[in-house]
Design a protein around this motif. Structure first.
Motif, short mmCIF file in Angstrom:
data_model
loop_
_atom_site.label_atom_id
_atom_site.label_comp_id
_atom_site.label_asym_id
_atom_site.label_seq_id
_atom_site.Cartn_x
_atom_site.Cartn_y
_atom_site.Cartn_z
N VAL A 9 0.82 -1.20 0.00
CA VAL A 9 0.00 0.00 0.00
C VAL A 9 0.86 1.26 0.00
O VAL A 9 1.91 1.31 0.64
N ALA A 10 0.39 2.24 -0.74
CA ALA A 10 0.97 3.58 -0.71
C ALA A 10 -0.04 4.45 0.04
O ALA A 10 -1.16 4.66 -0.44
N VAL A 11 0.33 4.90 1.23
CA VAL A 11 -0.55 5.72 2.06
C VAL A 11 -0.09 7.17 1.91
O VAL A 11 0.98 7.54 2.39
N PHE A 12 -0.91 7.96 1.24
CA PHE A 12 -0.58 9.36 1.01
C PHE A 12 -0.92 10.21 2.22
O PHE A 12 -1.74 9.82 3.06
N ASP A 13 -0.27 11.37 2.31
CA ASP A 13 -0.59 12.32 3.37
C ASP A 13 -2.04 12.77 3.21
O ASP A 13 -2.55 12.88 2.09
N PHE A 14 -2.68 13.05 4.31
CA PHE A 14 -4.06 13.49 4.30
C PHE A 14 -4.17 14.91 3.72
O PHE A 14 -3.23 15.69 3.79
N GLU A 15 -5.34 15.21 3.18
CA GLU A 15 -5.63 16.53 2.65
C GLU A 15 -6.78 17.14 3.45
O GLU A 15 -7.58 16.41 4.04
N LEU A 16 -6.86 18.48 3.43
CA LEU A 16 -7.89 19.18 4.18
C LEU A 16 -8.86 19.85 3.21
O LEU A 16 -8.44 20.52 2.27
N LEU A 17 -10.14 19.64 3.44
CA LEU A 17 -11.20 20.35 2.75
C LEU A 17 -11.86 21.23 3.79
O LEU A 17 -12.66 20.77 4.61
N ASP A 18 -11.47 22.50 3.81
CA ASP A 18 -11.94 23.42 4.83
C ASP A 18 -13.12 24.23 4.29
O ASP A 18 -12.94 25.14 3.48
N THR A 19 -14.32 23.87 4.72
CA THR A 19 -15.53 24.58 4.30
C THR A 19 -16.04 25.49 5.41
O THR A 19 -17.17 25.97 5.33
N SER A 20 -15.21 25.74 6.40
CA SER A 20 -15.63 26.56 7.55
C SER A 20 -15.51 28.04 7.22
O SER A 20 -14.72 28.46 6.37
N LEU A 21 -16.28 28.83 7.93
CA LEU A 21 -16.19 30.29 7.81
C LEU A 21 -14.81 30.76 8.26
O LEU A 21 -14.20 31.61 7.62
N GLY B 103 -12.00 29.15 8.08
CA GLY B 103 -11.03 28.85 7.02
C GLY B 103 -11.12 29.82 5.87
O GLY B 103 -10.11 30.20 5.28
N GLU B 104 -12.34 30.24 5.55
CA GLU B 104 -12.53 31.20 4.46
C GLU B 104 -11.90 32.55 4.81
O GLU B 104 -11.31 33.21 3.97
N ILE B 105 -12.01 32.94 6.07
CA ILE B 105 -11.51 34.24 6.51
C ILE B 105 -10.01 34.19 6.77
O ILE B 105 -9.25 35.06 6.31
N GLU B 106 -9.55 33.15 7.50
CA GLU B 106 -8.16 33.11 7.97
C GLU B 106 -7.22 32.30 7.09
O GLU B 106 -6.01 32.42 7.20
#
Length: 171
Positions: A25-37, A39-42
């Protein structure tokens, strides 16, 4: 008899039996999907980026320690993986994992709805066919090191390493 003593010592120490036929197995680093307010601002936060790296490392260590998987080193393709969105690149995770000789590509994504509501998803794809083998998810509360680690542990224990679940075989 002397060799039997070493074998018993290894078993008592919890050294996993690494089967040569275990899926690579090739385990890739995790990714972030930031849908928070927030995250949008900062924008991106350093503590969350560090948690993403630790989550991938934790998953790799847990899979390797189980002996059910042969975890491959992703260093040769890691920068290429970070240059893409592995969840939306149309199978580039499979192509990158094939370069390593992996049977299975494992990607992970954390969706942040807010600092209170997060979701961790893990996807396993067969590198020969490109098809999704399985997907798993864990909702968790609190954007802390501990909550992220517990979510990874839950997915390891109750999905990836559970009997009759999550040990896909290449076709």
């Amino acid at each position: 008899m002397r060799n039997a003593g070493w074998l018993i010592a290894l078993l008592l120490l919890g050294a996993p039996a690494q089967a040569e036929d275990a899926p690579k197995v090739a385990v890739f680093d995790f990714e972030l999907l930031d849908t928070s307010l927030q995250g949008e601002i900062e924008g991106a936060r350093a503590d969350e980026q560090a948690r993403l790296m630790r989550s991938g490392d934790q998953l790799r260590k847990g899979l390797a320690a189980s002996g059910k998987y042969q975890v491959l080193d992703i260093a040769p393709i890691n920068s290429a993986a970070h240059a893409k969105n592995l969840q939306a690149c149309g199978g580039c995770d499979v192509q990158l994992a094939q370069q390593l000789g992996a049977d299975i590509a494992i990607t992970g994504q954390v969706q942040k709805v807010s600092n209170l509501i997060l979701n961790m998803n893990v996807y396993l794809r067969n590198t020969r066919t490109g098809h999704l083998v399985t997907a798993m998810s864990a909702d968790f509360r609190g954007n802390t090191d501990d909550s992220w680690a517990r979510a990874v542990n839950f997915l390891l224990r109750n999905r990836l390493l559970a009997p009759d679940y999550g040990r896909p075989q290449p076709q």
